[in-house]
Enzyme design. Sequence first.
Site, PDB file in Angstrom:
ATOM      1  N   LYS A  35      -9.838   0.449  -2.258  1.00 33.32           N
ATOM      2  CA  LYS A  35     -10.104   0.097  -0.863  1.00 33.32           C
ATOM      3  C   LYS A  35     -11.532   0.459  -0.490  1.00 33.32           C
ATOM      4  O   LYS A  35     -11.962   1.595  -0.676  1.00 33.32           O
ATOM      5  CB  LYS A  35      -9.106   0.830   0.044  1.00 33.32           C
ATOM      6  CG  LYS A  35      -9.148   0.417   1.509  1.00 33.32           C
ATOM      7  CD  LYS A  35      -8.034   1.118   2.273  1.00 33.32           C
ATOM      8  CE  LYS A  35      -7.951   0.653   3.711  1.00 33.32           C
ATOM      9  NZ  LYS A  35      -6.841   1.330   4.437  1.00 33.32           N
ATOM     10  N   GLU A  39       0.848  -1.198   0.000  1.00 34.37           N
ATOM     11  CA  GLU A  39       0.000   0.000   0.000  1.00 34.37           C
ATOM     12  C   GLU A  39       0.881   1.243   0.000  1.00 34.37           C
ATOM     13  O   GLU A  39       1.928   1.284   0.662  1.00 34.37           O
ATOM     14  CB  GLU A  39      -0.888  -0.013   1.242  1.00 34.37           C
ATOM     15  CG  GLU A  39      -1.767   1.216   1.408  1.00 34.37           C
ATOM     16  CD  GLU A  39      -2.434   1.281   2.772  1.00 34.37           C
ATOM     17  OE1 GLU A  39      -3.509   1.885   2.874  1.00 34.37           O
ATOM     18  OE2 GLU A  39      -1.866   0.710   3.740  1.00 34.37           O
ATOM     19  N   CYS A  96      -4.535  -3.276   3.798  1.00 36.68           N
ATOM     20  CA  CYS A  96      -4.202  -2.912   5.174  1.00 36.68           C
ATOM     21  C   CYS A  96      -5.326  -3.232   6.151  1.00 36.68           C
ATOM     22  O   CYS A  96      -5.617  -4.399   6.414  1.00 36.68           O
ATOM     23  CB  CYS A  96      -3.805  -1.429   5.210  1.00 36.68           C
ATOM     24  SG  CYS A  96      -2.864  -0.938   6.690  1.00 36.68           S
TER      25      CYS A  96
END
Length: 572
Positions: A337, A280, A388
């Site tokens: 995301k 990321e 994440c």
Amino acid sequence: MISAQAAPAAGAKTRGPGAYGGFATRWALLASVAGGLALYAAFPPVNAWPLAVAGPALLVLALTGRSLRASFGCGLVFGLALFVPLLSWLVNEAWYAWVALAAALALIFAVLCIGQRLLLRLRFWPAAVAGWWVAAEGVRDRWPYPFPWGRLGMSQSVAPDVRWVAIGGVPFLSFLVALTGAMIARVVLIRGGARLGAAVAAVVTIGLVLAGGLLPVDPTGGAPTAPVAAIQGNVPRARNLSQQLNDTEVTQNHAAATSELGAQVKAGREAAPDLVIWPENATGLDPYDYPFIYALLAGAVAAIDRPILVGEVLQNPQLNVGQLWVPGRGPTTFYAKRQLVPFGEYIPFRGLISKFSSLPSLQPVNFTPGRKAVVFDVGKIKLGDVICYEVGFDDLVRSEVNAGANLLAVQSNDADFEIDGQLGETGQQTAMARIRAIESDRAVVYASTTGESSIIAPDGALIEHSGIWQRAILDAPVPLVSYRTLADRVGAWPEYVIIALTVLALGWAVLLPRRKRTGTGTGIGTPTETGTPTETGTPTETGTPTESGSPTVTGSPTGTGTEPPRGAPEPI
């Protein structure tokens, strides 16, 4: 133990906390602190997973005999003892962010503890308490801002019982851990001959939970394999975020490490990977807006001559994505995301917070969430990606597998939380990634900017892993499994069923005192709300429990003894 008893004669010493009234308040608070700290220690960086059962067990002992107000207090102390150290890595962002989040989670936990205290009225309270933990975690995962840290099941990444996640997911494992703790607490609370039966039941429960390690939930035999690589380029080590997050240097580091891998492949020292995964924020600058960044990425793809999944920030709208770069084609499909970090990738109450904090300036524009799962098609690899924080959410990882992924990637940027050398956040997310591998029976490539990057086998074992704050290149073959576990097929239903049954049990617990007053109660050995036991052979009490938890008895026994009936469940 805490037992109701007649008032002592003059000069006689009173007995310690007894089975009906609960421990004295100071001991209950101490048990709450110990329970919260024990549960914290079950997670990385301590990783003492057996202590996870101590948290639910000590909380039961603390709540025994408490008033609803005191139950809130015990829950608050437990929550602070858990969340303050568990989330201490947030101090790297801002000390007030750490304090505010830990306090908010502890407050929610304390309010929910009132529900557990009510459930302790029931004859089947160990199962109800286990369901309460699943319901409480379900609330914290969704409201008011989703934050799934501190779940019981997520503490078990290296424990034998972790394989249960492939059967019913993380909520089911949380249920089993909490049930084990409640059964242990029951042994402490029950008196007399019934204690032996309770001890046997607790041992059987422990054995069945640990037997999860024998479950055949990893049928990877015969699955095809593919070589994959993870690049940990490292970032500038600095004592503040503005210096550390040097976007150009971060991208250069990852491009250089990829070129190094390409040189090793050409020299025959390493096998050529089918796919390379960057973390990321490997570039925080939109390559479409910055020709220099675009050239760096294109050069890295050419050097390795393989597709690279690059963690990027795109603009208009602002998206946190994993984008697949393909040799000869450049950037192609991307995954955006979906679960954004509150107060990180978007700022609630931005105007209000700006009046007393500079936190909104770190994220001047809110990110836009993605809307769907994306599976990247790279030859025989069907890659599902989560970014994440998303690794903590059951439905997001499951959606990638159910969309057809035979390999999972977790792209992460942990540099923000490691400025002072803390490794809690890194270790906790790595543990989650290992649990996701077992839950879905998929290999997982966990790529981090600063470490700890890992290539994880479908059974949760570490195939390769890096250190912290260093450049690392991980390269290994992984199995590509298309089989779907029971957990992925049934989805969230185990959690929903457990929560629904717990809510029904809570309703029954609320109605129980009224049923007792009308003579229709069915609980065995359960005192009325004023603390008066209803069985023959126990004292008739006309007083109410004191603040210390021991009933004040002004009458005399009406039966032949002061202990509850042998073999009956101990009242709470």
